[in-house]
Design a protein around this motif. Structure first.
Motif, mmCIF file in Angstrom:
data_model
loop_
_atom_site.group_PDB
_atom_site.id
_atom_site.type_symbol
_atom_site.label_atom_id
_atom_site.label_comp_id
_atom_site.label_asym_id
_atom_site.label_seq_id
_atom_site.Cartn_x
_atom_site.Cartn_y
_atom_site.Cartn_z
ATOM 1 N N ARG A 14 80.475 9.390 2.418
ATOM 2 C CA ARG A 14 81.798 8.766 2.496
ATOM 3 C C ARG A 14 81.695 7.379 3.103
ATOM 4 N NH1 ARG A 14 84.421 12.124 6.652
ATOM 5 N NH2 ARG A 14 82.438 11.523 7.549
ATOM 6 N N ASN A 15 80.780 7.232 4.071
ATOM 7 C CA ASN A 15 80.646 5.965 4.789
ATOM 8 C C ASN A 15 79.307 5.272 4.530
ATOM 9 O OD1 ASN A 15 83.176 6.102 6.470
ATOM 10 N ND2 ASN A 15 82.205 8.017 7.105
ATOM 11 N N ASN A 16 78.516 5.837 3.589
ATOM 12 C CA ASN A 16 77.200 5.269 3.261
ATOM 13 C C ASN A 16 76.342 5.089 4.514
ATOM 14 O OD1 ASN A 16 77.896 5.217 0.572
ATOM 15 N ND2 ASN A 16 78.497 3.065 0.581
ATOM 16 N N GLN A 17 76.271 6.157 5.305
ATOM 17 C CA GLN A 17 75.508 6.116 6.544
ATOM 18 C C GLN A 17 74.615 7.345 6.639
ATOM 19 O OE1 GLN A 17 78.734 5.910 9.294
ATOM 20 N NE2 GLN A 17 78.889 3.678 9.188
ATOM 21 N N TYR A 18 73.558 7.207 7.418
ATOM 22 C CA TYR A 18 72.689 8.355 7.621
ATOM 23 C C TYR A 18 72.223 8.416 9.066
ATOM 24 C CZ TYR A 18 68.505 5.344 7.450
ATOM 25 O OH TYR A 18 67.549 4.391 7.719
ATOM 26 N N TYR A 19 71.843 9.630 9.482
ATOM 27 C CA TYR A 19 71.417 9.891 10.848
ATOM 28 C C TYR A 19 70.103 10.673 10.810
ATOM 29 C CZ TYR A 19 76.354 8.882 11.786
ATOM 30 O OH TYR A 19 77.600 8.302 11.841
ATOM 31 N N LEU A 20 69.328 10.526 11.868
ATOM 32 C CA LEU A 20 68.078 11.265 12.013
ATOM 33 C C LEU A 20 68.142 12.136 13.261
ATOM 34 C CD1 LEU A 20 65.587 8.374 11.275
ATOM 35 C CD2 LEU A 20 65.696 10.485 9.950
ATOM 36 N N PHE A 21 67.581 13.320 13.165
ATOM 37 C CA PHE A 21 67.406 14.176 14.322
ATOM 38 C C PHE A 21 65.917 14.271 14.587
ATOM 39 C CE2 PHE A 21 71.576 14.976 12.798
ATOM 40 C CZ PHE A 21 72.330 15.145 13.953
ATOM 41 N N ASP A 22 65.505 13.538 15.622
ATOM 42 C CA ASP A 22 64.124 13.269 16.017
ATOM 43 C C ASP A 22 63.544 12.121 15.195
ATOM 44 O OD1 ASP A 22 63.734 14.914 18.231
ATOM 45 O OD2 ASP A 22 63.284 16.653 16.990
ATOM 46 N N ALA A 23 62.738 11.320 15.895
ATOM 47 C CA ALA A 23 62.065 10.169 15.278
ATOM 48 C C ALA A 23 60.578 10.484 15.228
ATOM 49 C CB ALA A 23 62.324 8.900 16.087
ATOM 50 N N SER A 24 60.147 11.082 14.142
ATOM 51 C CA SER A 24 58.768 11.558 14.035
ATOM 52 C C SER A 24 57.812 10.416 13.683
ATOM 53 C CB SER A 24 58.679 12.658 12.968
ATOM 54 O OG SER A 24 58.411 12.108 11.696
ATOM 55 N N PRO A 25 56.502 10.639 13.827
ATOM 56 C CA PRO A 25 55.531 9.628 13.402
ATOM 57 C C PRO A 25 55.581 9.352 11.895
ATOM 58 C CG PRO A 25 54.513 11.237 14.865
ATOM 59 C CD PRO A 25 55.862 11.776 14.506
ATOM 60 N N ASP A 26 56.247 10.206 11.139
ATOM 61 C CA ASP A 26 56.404 10.009 9.687
ATOM 62 C C ASP A 26 57.729 9.337 9.350
ATOM 63 O OD1 ASP A 26 53.945 11.310 8.808
ATOM 64 O OD2 ASP A 26 54.852 13.161 9.527
ATOM 65 N N LEU A 27 58.315 8.651 10.317
ATOM 66 C CA LEU A 27 59.637 8.067 10.147
ATOM 67 C C LEU A 27 59.769 7.133 8.938
ATOM 68 C CD1 LEU A 27 62.221 7.140 12.680
ATOM 69 C CD2 LEU A 27 61.384 5.216 11.357
ATOM 70 N N PRO A 28 58.804 6.255 8.633
ATOM 71 C CA PRO A 28 58.997 5.353 7.480
ATOM 72 C C PRO A 28 59.265 6.081 6.164
ATOM 73 C CG PRO A 28 57.202 4.557 8.836
ATOM 74 C CD PRO A 28 57.569 5.915 9.367
#
Length: 314
Positions: A75-89
């Motif tokens: 709806r808002n063209n947004q995203y969230y992450l739960f934890d920032a892993s070493p595979d983040l890219p």
């Protein structure tokens, strides 16, 4: 008269079909995706000489990403992450490209569970050596915030405003864009540098628990069985299948064994069992292989195993 009635009915059902299509669209306006399922150091695991890693070192198709969940709000063209892993890219790329490049590059928020490497080390990619993000919101508990602000290289992210830390508090609800909300809650774990939390993620129609790390269910002040009943999905710590996997003293790295969890959750109805998705698998855990006997045992008992790419409607 019949002609008018026919026109009325056609218009009525046309509107109804349109409404149904809109409802169908809304069913997928917010979704949760599994971005990785492996414990902090990934698979293959540094220094591992076991078959599980030897095969993976020689075959990139067998590599598995470190645990993380992603949430898309279309709806808002947004995203969230739960934890920032070493595979983040690659995990960010996976989230952004689901329906084309409609999301901005930087996440609207990153929620951190604790200060073990698989859960925050991916923040390095927000720095000037990589994407050089501008004030990316990072949600962290007080000790986690202190750790990031007072230790390099993480404090540089704060100082040059690559990240903007938003402090979390136990059981205080974070209201995102309506109706999205997130509730952190403390869980017992090895808290060398920070406290450890799980999250309750509440969407438009459904909710999820995310507890990738906990010492033992019995140590928690809450009844995990009752907490599972309250949500639609539960992504729960499954680091070790049993105590025979590693040569280390298992008391130094306590987690609920999967065999213990299955027994603990055996009181649940079949419907409630099906909410559980075991996640955060050590590289030695046979559940990492979807064809293993242990994987089939878990599934036949009515539970699920989280796999990268699974998508859940919120």
């Amino acid at each position: 008269m019949n002609k008018l009635l026919l026109i009325f009915l056609l218009l009525f059902y046309s509107c109804k079909e349109k409404e149904l299509e809109e409802v169908k669209e809304k069913e997928f306006e917010i979704e949760l995706e599994v971005l990785g399922v492996i414990q902090d150091a990934g698979l293959p695991h540094a220094g591992c000489k076991k078959t599980c890693c030897r095969k993976a070192f020689g075959n990139s198709a067998l590599h598995q990403d470190v645990v993380s969940l992603g949430l898309r709000d279309y709806r808002n063209n947004q995203y969230y992450l739960f934890d920032a892993s070493p595979d983040l890219p690659s995990q960010m790329k996976q989230l952004i490209e689901k329906r084309g490049e409609q999301f901005k590059q930087s996440p609207e928020g990153i929620f951190l569970t604790h200060a073990h490497i698989g859960h925050y080390a991916g923040l390095m990619y927000l720095g000037r050596e990589s994407m050089n993000a501008h004030r990316a919101p990072v949600y962290a508990m007080p000790r986690m915030r202190h750790f990031l602000e007072n230790n390099g290289p993480w404090n540089q992210l704060v100082e040059i405003e690559n990240i903007d830390i938003k402090e979390l508090f136990d059981q205080d609800t974070i209201h995102l864009y309506h109706p999205l909300s997130v509730i952190p809650f403390l869980v017992p774990h090895r808290d060398e540098y920070s406290e450890t939390v799980g999250f309750k993620i509440i969407g438009m129609k459904k909710s999820a628990l995310y507890i990738p790390d906990i010492d033992k269910w019995e140590k928690w002040e809450r009844d995990i069985v009752e907490e599972v009943k309250k949500v639609d999905y539960a992504f729960l710590d499954a680091t070790f299948y049993d105590g025979e996997e590693v040569a280390r003293d298992i008391s130094e790295i306590p987690h609920p064994f999967v065999i213990e969890s299955m027994e603990h959750f055996n009181v649940l109805s079949e419907e409630d069992k099906s909410k559980i998705f075991f996640i955060h698998l050590n590289h030695t855990n046979p559940l990492a292989d979807e064809h293993s006997i242990q994987s089939q045992t878990v599934l036949s008992a009515g539970f699920n195993i989280a796999r990268k790419g699974m998508i859940f409607d919120l």
